[in-house]
Design an enzyme around this catalytic site. Structure first.
Site, PDB file in Angstrom:
ATOM      1  N   ASP A  27      -6.324 115.109  18.920  1.00 19.55           N
ATOM      2  CA  ASP A  27      -6.498 114.007  17.981  1.00 19.55           C
ATOM      3  C   ASP A  27      -7.515 114.439  16.924  1.00 19.55           C
ATOM      4  OD1 ASP A  27      -7.120 111.646  16.648  1.00 19.55           O
ATOM      5  OD2 ASP A  27      -7.049 110.420  18.474  1.00 19.55           O
ATOM      6  N   HIS A  28      -7.046 114.604  15.691  1.00 20.72           N
ATOM      7  CA  HIS A  28      -7.904 115.134  14.636  1.00 20.72           C
ATOM      8  C   HIS A  28      -8.977 114.130  14.188  1.00 20.72           C
ATOM      9  CE1 HIS A  28      -9.156 118.088  11.890  1.00 20.72           C
ATOM     10  NE2 HIS A  28      -7.983 118.495  11.422  1.00 20.72           N
TER      11      HIS A  28
END
Length: 215
Positions: free
Chosen positions: A185-186
């Protein structure tokens, strides 16, 4: 999964691990494990390596609380393992991976996988994961982009190992190379952190200590 796809800005980091030595350890010790009623596959090794790597990279063992706007760091290592069944993909959770031996992990994993295929998993056995591993090697897949299992923030995908010519010690050698993919998850993890996590995970797979395999 639909929520993960639409919510998470997902990035996947790819690499390869030389698991020639690790598979030699497996071959050397698998009879002893079978005598104890356990199958020594790649996945128990991956569980041990993942837990150790997560300890050094705690942001990968976290969740994002959207409502509170907080990142929750977990101080326990409950790792989900994707199991292919007739009813679709099920993900039982192996709890406290860091506190268990390779034999304990192999035994528990086999029990959970059997329950998953028999549709006997309880809801409790599928909850509370902090990280997930999806190993497609037994089916034959190579590289793929696993989808992050909310509320977790990262997932490890493993493909099928393949023999390849590799330059080692200034010579071309035949080595067993494992495709590795880490989706994350950036919003929580940036690319530099993902690269460092993946490098450490690959290094741990390539240098797995025999002392942790012996029974």
């Amino acid at each position: 999964m639909a929520g993960s796809w639409t919510t998470i800005p997902r990035v996947t980091q790819f690499d390869e691990a030389d698991i020639t030595g690790l598979m030699e350890l497996r071959q050397k010790h698998q009879a002893a494990y079978e005598a104890r009623g356990a199958r020594l596959t790649l996945t128990p090794f991956a569980l041990k390596v993942a837990a150790a790597t997560l300890k050094h990279h705690p942001m990968f063992n976290a969740s994002l609380d959207d409502a509170a706007g907080e990142i929750v760091l977990k101080e326990y290592y409950h790792i989900g393992v994707a199991v292919d069944t007739d009813a679709g993909l099920l993900v039982p959770v192996v709890r406290d991976v860091d506190k268990k031996s390779l034999l304990e992990l192999a035994t528990e994993l086999e029990e959970l996988a059997a329950k998953a295929r028999q549709r006997k998993l309880s809801l409790e056995e599928m909850k509370g994961g902090t990280f997930t591993i999806s190993n497609q090697g037994g089916i034959g897949g190579g590289y793929f982009t696993p989808i992050v299992n909310l509320p977790e923030v990262a997932i490890l995908g493993l493909g099928r190992g393949a023999l390849k010519p590799v330059v080692k010690d200034q010579q071309i050698q035949q080595r067993l190379m494992l495709p590795v993919a880490v989706s994350y998850d950036h919003r929580v993890i940036d690319g530099g952190a993902a690269a460092r996590f993946t490098v450490d995970l690959v290094r741990a797979l390539e240098n797995f200590p025999e002392a942790e395999v012996r029974q």
